[in-house]
Design a protein around this motif. Structure first.
Motif, PDB file in Angstrom:
ATOM      1  N   VAL A  96       0.713  -1.126  -0.228  1.00  0.00           N
ATOM      2  CA  VAL A  96       0.378   0.034  -0.063  1.00  0.00           C
ATOM      3  C   VAL A  96       0.966   0.880   0.181  1.00  0.00           C
ATOM      4  CG1 VAL A  96      -1.761   1.572   1.067  1.00  0.00           C
ATOM      5  CG2 VAL A  96      -1.250  -1.126   1.200  1.00  0.00           C
ATOM      6  N   HIS A  97       1.374   1.217   0.601  1.00  0.00           N
ATOM      7  CA  HIS A  97       2.704   2.200   0.861  1.00  0.00           C
ATOM      8  C   HIS A  97       2.892   2.805  -0.420  1.00  0.00           C
ATOM      9  CE1 HIS A  97       5.568   5.325   2.514  1.00  0.00           C
ATOM     10  NE2 HIS A  97       6.508   4.649   1.822  1.00  0.00           N
ATOM     11  N   HIS A  98       4.427   1.299  -0.886  1.00  0.00           N
ATOM     12  CA  HIS A  98       5.060   1.825  -2.312  1.00  0.00           C
ATOM     13  C   HIS A  98       3.826   1.905  -2.917  1.00  0.00           C
ATOM     14  CE1 HIS A  98       7.967   0.371  -4.981  1.00  0.00           C
ATOM     15  NE2 HIS A  98       6.704  -0.555  -5.700  1.00  0.00           N
ATOM     16  N   ALA A  99       2.929   2.190  -3.201  1.00  0.00           N
ATOM     17  CA  ALA A  99       1.973   1.908  -4.288  1.00  0.00           C
ATOM     18  C   ALA A  99       1.878   3.425  -4.459  1.00  0.00           C
ATOM     19  CB  ALA A  99       1.038   1.258  -4.521  1.00  0.00           C
ATOM     20  N   GLY A 100       0.793   3.318  -3.348  1.00  0.00           N
ATOM     21  CA  GLY A 100       0.905   4.804  -3.070  1.00  0.00           C
ATOM     22  C   GLY A 100       2.091   5.865  -3.055  1.00  0.00           C
ATOM     23  N   ASN A 101       3.634   5.765  -2.305  1.00  0.00           N
ATOM     24  CA  ASN A 101       4.158   6.519  -2.406  1.00  0.00           C
ATOM     25  C   ASN A 101       5.093   6.426  -3.830  1.00  0.00           C
ATOM     26  OD1 ASN A 101       5.404   8.546  -1.325  1.00  0.00           O
ATOM     27  ND2 ASN A 101       7.276   7.482  -1.097  1.00  0.00           N
ATOM     28  N   GLU A 102       6.045   5.251  -3.902  1.00  0.00           N
ATOM     29  CA  GLU A 102       6.806   5.213  -4.913  1.00  0.00           C
ATOM     30  C   GLU A 102       6.470   5.004  -6.682  1.00  0.00           C
ATOM     31  OE1 GLU A 102       9.907   2.470  -3.172  1.00  0.00           O
ATOM     32  OE2 GLU A 102       9.206   2.795  -1.555  1.00  0.00           O
ATOM     33  N   LEU A 103       5.264   4.206  -6.438  1.00  0.00           N
ATOM     34  CA  LEU A 103       4.150   4.173  -8.014  1.00  0.00           C
ATOM     35  C   LEU A 103       3.347   5.466  -8.363  1.00  0.00           C
ATOM     36  CD1 LEU A 103       3.725   0.784  -8.199  1.00  0.00           C
ATOM     37  CD2 LEU A 103       5.854   1.767  -9.242  1.00  0.00           C
ATOM     38  N   PHE A 104       1.996   5.609  -7.228  1.00  0.00           N
ATOM     39  CA  PHE A 104       1.419   6.541  -7.844  1.00  0.00           C
ATOM     40  C   PHE A 104       2.198   8.134  -7.444  1.00  0.00           C
ATOM     41  CE2 PHE A 104      -1.187   9.866  -6.233  1.00  0.00           C
ATOM     42  CZ  PHE A 104      -1.815  10.264  -7.293  1.00  0.00           C
ATOM     43  N   TRP A 105       2.930   8.181  -6.987  1.00  0.00           N
ATOM     44  CA  TRP A 105       3.758   9.811  -6.177  1.00  0.00           C
ATOM     45  C   TRP A 105       4.699  10.460  -7.408  1.00  0.00           C
ATOM     46  CZ3 TRP A 105       1.142  14.330  -5.217  1.00  0.00           C
ATOM     47  CH2 TRP A 105       2.665  15.328  -4.861  1.00  0.00           C
ATOM     48  N   LYS A 106       5.606   9.366  -7.057  1.00  0.00           N
ATOM     49  CA  LYS A 106       7.087   9.684  -6.877  1.00  0.00           C
ATOM     50  C   LYS A 106       7.111   8.869  -8.585  1.00  0.00           C
ATOM     51  CE  LYS A 106       8.847  10.034  -3.301  1.00  0.00           C
ATOM     52  NZ  LYS A 106       9.138  11.870  -3.049  1.00  0.00           N
ATOM     53  N   SER A 107       6.232   8.631  -9.631  1.00  0.00           N
ATOM     54  CA  SER A 107       6.580   8.173 -10.512  1.00  0.00           C
ATOM     55  C   SER A 107       5.521   8.878 -11.626  1.00  0.00           C
ATOM     56  CB  SER A 107       6.064   6.658 -10.881  1.00  0.00           C
ATOM     57  OG  SER A 107       7.105   6.154 -10.481  1.00  0.00           O
ATOM     58  N   ASN A 108       4.163   9.289 -11.143  1.00  0.00           N
ATOM     59  CA  ASN A 108       3.345  10.057 -12.364  1.00  0.00           C
ATOM     60  C   ASN A 108       3.435  10.809 -12.759  1.00  0.00           C
ATOM     61  OD1 ASN A 108       0.952  11.649 -13.039  1.00  0.00           O
ATOM     62  ND2 ASN A 108      -0.268   9.916 -11.682  1.00  0.00           N
ATOM     63  N   LYS A 109       3.872  10.594 -14.275  1.00  0.00           N
ATOM     64  CA  LYS A 109       4.343  11.901 -15.132  1.00  0.00           C
ATOM     65  C   LYS A 109       3.551  13.329 -14.935  1.00  0.00           C
ATOM     66  CE  LYS A 109       1.832  10.199 -18.933  1.00  0.00           C
ATOM     67  NZ  LYS A 109       1.645   9.363 -19.989  1.00  0.00           N
ATOM     68  N   HIS A 110       2.513  13.019 -14.232  1.00  0.00           N
ATOM     69  CA  HIS A 110       1.527  14.346 -14.434  1.00  0.00           C
ATOM     70  C   HIS A 110       1.429  15.144 -12.570  1.00  0.00           C
ATOM     71  CE1 HIS A 110      -1.635  12.833 -17.192  1.00  0.00           C
ATOM     72  NE2 HIS A 110      -1.140  11.666 -16.857  1.00  0.00           N
ATOM     73  N   ILE A 111       2.638  14.406 -12.039  1.00  0.00           N
ATOM     74  CA  ILE A 111       2.745  15.505 -10.726  1.00  0.00           C
ATOM     75  C   ILE A 111       4.363  15.548 -11.200  1.00  0.00           C
ATOM     76  CG2 ILE A 111       3.919  15.286  -8.581  1.00  0.00           C
ATOM     77  CD1 ILE A 111       1.049  14.294  -8.654  1.00  0.00           C
ATOM     78  N   PRO A 112       4.261  17.266 -11.165  1.00  0.00           N
ATOM     79  CA  PRO A 112       5.753  18.625 -11.536  1.00  0.00           C
ATOM     80  C   PRO A 112       6.695  17.529 -10.413  1.00  0.00           C
ATOM     81  CG  PRO A 112       3.813  19.573  -9.919  1.00  0.00           C
ATOM     82  CD  PRO A 112       3.035  18.081 -10.226  1.00  0.00           C
ATOM     83  N   GLN A 113       7.610  17.402 -11.475  1.00  0.00           N
ATOM     84  CA  GLN A 113       9.129  17.502 -10.995  1.00  0.00           C
ATOM     85  C   GLN A 113       9.398  17.401  -9.708  1.00  0.00           C
ATOM     86  OE1 GLN A 113      12.270  16.760 -14.383  1.00  0.00           O
ATOM     87  NE2 GLN A 113      13.678  15.754 -12.629  1.00  0.00           N
ATOM     88  N   TRP A 114      10.271  18.732  -9.503  1.00  0.00           N
ATOM     89  CA  TRP A 114       9.419  19.493  -7.713  1.00  0.00           C
ATOM     90  C   TRP A 114       9.104  18.238  -6.643  1.00  0.00           C
ATOM     91  CZ3 TRP A 114       7.683  21.240  -3.471  1.00  0.00           C
ATOM     92  CH2 TRP A 114       9.305  21.491  -2.346  1.00  0.00           C
ATOM     93  N   ALA A 115       7.867  18.662  -7.341  1.00  0.00           N
ATOM     94  CA  ALA A 115       6.787  17.259  -6.053  1.00  0.00           C
ATOM     95  C   ALA A 115       7.272  16.741  -6.042  1.00  0.00           C
ATOM     96  CB  ALA A 115       5.444  18.116  -6.750  1.00  0.00           C
ATOM     97  N   ALA A 116       7.484  15.501  -7.092  1.00  0.00           N
ATOM     98  CA  ALA A 116       7.623  13.661  -6.305  1.00  0.00           C
ATOM     99  C   ALA A 116       9.361  13.803  -5.980  1.00  0.00           C
ATOM    100  CB  ALA A 116       7.681  13.330  -8.316  1.00  0.00           C
ATOM    101  N   GLU A 117       9.696  14.685  -6.652  1.00  0.00           N
ATOM    102  CA  GLU A 117      11.532  14.999  -5.896  1.00  0.00           C
ATOM    103  C   GLU A 117      11.085  15.359  -4.825  1.00  0.00           C
ATOM    104  OE1 GLU A 117      13.892  16.572  -8.278  1.00  0.00           O
ATOM    105  OE2 GLU A 117      13.999  15.605  -9.663  1.00  0.00           O
ATOM    106  N   HIS A 118      10.918  16.263  -3.406  1.00  0.00           N
ATOM    107  CA  HIS A 118      10.796  16.704  -2.209  1.00  0.00           C
ATOM    108  C   HIS A 118       9.829  16.169  -1.446  1.00  0.00           C
ATOM    109  CE1 HIS A 118      14.441  18.791  -3.670  1.00  0.00           C
ATOM    110  NE2 HIS A 118      13.309  19.326  -4.482  1.00  0.00           N
TER     111      HIS A 118
END
Length: 182
Positions: A96-118
């Motif tokens: 659940v954590h992996h899918a939400g944080n690392e797949l959905f949030w960190k790997s989502n191309k619609h999330i601005p890069q700064w937000a995904a990294e920080h």
């Protein structure tokens, strides 16, 4: 595993038995996970600092994939594929954590890069006893200084929330680094 593009490899986490002697504090049912059962007289985090095996289990996982148009190599901070006692692979509750944080949030191309990294999402996982949700934001980050603001709330028991500001870094105030390394 479905998010892997190309041929891939995911490190499988295999639990290791501890050399630490057994204790009555390890008995099943002692961990209440906030569901009204007694959690003991001191916290698990504090009690883990005693004995021969104070190190928490490392559940990071190497993951790489190779496709004709790309190569992806990274370390999943929260591994979720485990080998059971019978040798069968199991998707664990950290998924659940992996899918939400690392797949959905960190790997989502619609999330601005700064937000995904920080920005990190805090979701129930083994590191927080499956009991918290929240967010952590790197407000300032450079090679020698990092300022992080974290807020999270408990999801069991009462509605308890907390926030922290963490400042970490390195310095050379006393001149311990050679002039060539400054």
């Amino acid at each position: 595993m479905a998010a892997t593009i190309g041929k891939g490899f995911r490190e499988i986490w295999r639990p290791k038995l501890s050399d630490r002697p057994l204790s009555t504090r390890d008995l099943p049912g002692r961990h209440g996970f906030g569901l009204g059962r007694d959690r003991g007289q001191w916290s698990d985090a504090y009690s883990s600092q005693f004995g021969k095996d104070p190190q928490p289990q490392d559940i990071t996982s190497l993951h790489f994939a190779v496709a004709p148009d790309r190569v992806n190599v990274h370390i999943d901070e929260t591994g979720f594929v485990f080998e059971g006692v019978d040798g069968a692979l199991t998707v664990g509750p950290n998924f659940v954590h992996h899918a939400g944080n690392e797949l959905f949030w960190k790997s989502n191309k619609h999330i601005p890069q700064w937000a995904a990294e920080h920005i990190d999402l805090i979701l129930p996982n083994s590191a927080n006893d499956f009991s918290r949700v929240g967010i952590s934001v790197d407000m300032y980050q450079r090679k020698d200084l990092r300022v992080t603001v974290t807020g999270s709330c408990g999801i069991f028991g009462g509605f308890e929330c907390s926030g922290t500001v963490s400042i970490s870094g390195t310095h050379d105030l006393l001149g311990s680094k050679s002039k060539g390394r400054r």
